[in-house]
Design an enzyme around this catalytic site. Structure first.
Site, PDB file in Angstrom:
ATOM      1  N   HIS A  31       0.846  -1.192   0.000  1.00 56.51           N
ATOM      2  CA  HIS A  31       0.000   0.000   0.000  1.00 56.51           C
ATOM      3  C   HIS A  31       0.882   1.242   0.000  1.00 56.51           C
ATOM      4  CE1 HIS A  31      -2.158   3.254   2.370  1.00 56.51           C
ATOM      5  NE2 HIS A  31      -2.864   3.153   1.268  1.00 56.51           N
ATOM      6  N   SER A  32       0.555   2.215  -0.846  1.00 58.19           N
ATOM      7  CA  SER A  32       1.204   3.520  -0.838  1.00 58.19           C
ATOM      8  C   SER A  32       2.719   3.378  -1.002  1.00 58.19           C
ATOM      9  CB  SER A  32       0.832   4.267   0.443  1.00 58.19           C
ATOM     10  OG  SER A  32       1.153   5.636   0.366  1.00 58.19           O
ATOM     11  N   MET A  33       3.507   3.810  -0.031  1.00 58.33           N
ATOM     12  CA  MET A  33       4.958   3.693  -0.124  1.00 58.33           C
ATOM     13  C   MET A  33       5.375   2.244  -0.365  1.00 58.33           C
ATOM     14  SD  MET A  33       7.871   4.632   2.726  1.00 58.33           S
ATOM     15  CE  MET A  33       7.376   3.248   3.784  1.00 58.33           C
ATOM     16  N   SER A  75       3.778   0.018  -2.054  1.00 57.30           N
ATOM     17  CA  SER A  75       3.554  -0.264  -3.466  1.00 57.30           C
ATOM     18  C   SER A  75       4.662   0.324  -4.330  1.00 57.30           C
ATOM     19  CB  SER A  75       2.203   0.320  -3.906  1.00 57.30           C
ATOM     20  OG  SER A  75       1.131  -0.283  -3.222  1.00 57.30           O
TER      21      SER A  75
END
Length: 325
Positions: A117-119, A121
Site C-alpha cells: 500500500h502507498s509507499m 507499493s
C-alpha cells in the site's frame, strides 16, 4: 473499563480470533517484526505498509481474503515493532530492496509474492522491476510507482529533509519522552493527519503497533515510530527510469486505485506508466474502487473481492516452503 482499553483489547482479540502470530526476523541491524496470517507451511504473500503506517494497516483486509493463502505483514525499520536504524543514519528507500532480499534469504524463498500500500507499493514497483525473476505476482494499493517531481522541488526537499533530520536525530538521542496524548486524542491526530483517510473506527489497528503508555502520565500515550521518518525522501527517479522499470514488469500485476485519492504527481506520469503496463504486460489489471487513500483499511469489503479474484487466477501454493514460525 475505559474506552481506550476497550479499543486496545479489541485489536488484541481480533488477532487471537484470526490466529495471527507475531514474527521476529533477526537481521544485522536489529529486528523486523511482522504478523503472520494463515497456514504455517505456505509461502506467504509479503505485505508492505505505507509511510509511517505499520503492519496493522492490513488487519481488516486480510481476514476477508482466502483462508488457504498465508500473508506476512511486516513493519519496516523505524515503524511498528521493528528496530530503528542507528543514530546518525537516515532512512533510505532503496535500502528496502536489500531488506526484502534478506527476508527471502531468511525463509529460503526463491520467489516472493507482494502486496503493498502507498509507499509499500512504490518500493515493490522498483523491486519487482529490478528482480522480475524473483517475483511471481504484485498487488498494489493506491500507488504504483515513484512520483516525478520538478528538479527544484527535489533539491529544496533534500535540503530541508537533511537539516530537519539532524534536529530529529539529536532529539532522538535524548532519553525524554515525546509529547503525550490521551488515546482519544491519538485517534483524532491520526484521523486528521491522514486527511480523514483513516476512519476513527479503524485508527486503533494502526495505533496498536505505534504507541506506548507514558511513564509520566499513565492515562496518556506517545508515538513510538521513529520521528526521523518524517524526513524520509522517496526515490528521486526520473521519468525515463520509471518508464524503463515499467517495461520490466512482466508478472501478474494488480493495481487498485481509490477514486477519492490523489496521484501525488502530475497525472500524465501516472497515465504513461499505466499505458505501458496495459500494452506490454498481458497480466496487468487496473481496477478502481470508491474510497480514500486507506480504503483497504476503512472499507476492505470493496477491495477484498478484487484481490480474491486476482489471486484465484495467479496464486499457486509453493510446496517447498517450510515456515520458521
Amino acid at each position: 473499563m475505559s474506552e481506550h482499553n476497550t479499543l486496545i483489547n479489541l485489536v488484541e482479540r481480533h488477532d487471537r480470533d484470526h490466529g495471527v502470530r507475531e514474527v521476529r526476523i533477526e537481521l544485522p541491524f536489529g529486528v523486523v517484526a511482522g504478523k503472520w496470517w494463515g497456514p504455517d507451511n505456505v509461502r506467504p504473500i509479503l505485505c508492505l505498509h505505507g509511510w509511517q503506517d505499520n503492519a496493522g494497516t492490513f488487519d481488516t483486509l486480510i481476514p476477508l481474503l482466502p483462508k488457504h493463502i498465508s500473508f506476512l505483514a511486516i513493519d519496516l525499520p523505524g515503524h511498528g515493532y521493528s528496530s530503528r536504524i542507528p543514530h546518525g543514519l537516515s532512512y533510505q528507500s532503496m535500502s528496502v530492496l536489500s531488506l526484502l532480499l534478506a527476508i527471502m534469504s531468511e525463509y529460503g524463498w526463491k520467489k516472493v509474492s507482494l502486496l503493498g500500500h502507498s509507499m509499500g507499493s512504490v518500493l515493490y514497483y522498483v523491486f519487482a522491476a529490478i528482480f522480475p525473476d524473483k517475483v511471481d505476482l504484485v498487488i498494489s494499493l493506491d500507488a504504483i510507482k515513484p512520483q516525478i517531481y520538478p528538479v527544484e522541488f527535489i533539491i529544496a526537499r533534500l535540503i530541508d529533509a537533511t537539516e530537519q533530520f539532524m534536529v530529529a536525530d539529536l532529539r532522538n538521542q535524548e532519553k525524554s519522552e515525546p509529547p503525550c496524548y490521551t488515546y482519544e486524542e491519538m485517534i483524532e491526530r491520526l484521523h486528521n493527519a491522514t486527511f480523514k483517510s483513516i476512519s476513527r473506527d479503524t485508527c486503533p489497528y494502526l495505533l496498536h503497533r505505534n504507541i506506548k503508555r507514558s511513564a509520566k502520565f499513565p492515562e496518556k500515550y506517545y508515538f513510538t515510530r521513529d520521528s526521523r521518518l518524517k524526513h524520509f525522501s522517496g526515490p528521486p527517479f526520473s521519468r525515463e527510469v520509471n518508464v524503463d522499470l515499467a517495461h520490466r514488469l512482466n508478472m501478474p500485476f494488480l493495481f487498485i486505485k481509490a477514486t477519492r485519492s490523489s496521484y501525488f504527481e502530475d497525472k500524465k506520469y501516472y497515465d504513461e506508466v499505466v499505458e505501458i503496463l496495459q500494452t506490454n504486460n498481458p497480466y496487468f489489471e487496473l481496477e478502481t474502487v470508491e474510497g480514500t487513500h486507506h480504503v483497504h483499511l476503512t472499507n476492505p469489503e470493496r477491495v477484498a473481492p478484487v484481490i480474491t479474484e486476482f489471486l484465484s487466477k495467479y496464486w499457486t501454493k509453493d510446496e517447498d516452503v517450510v515456515s520458521k514460525l
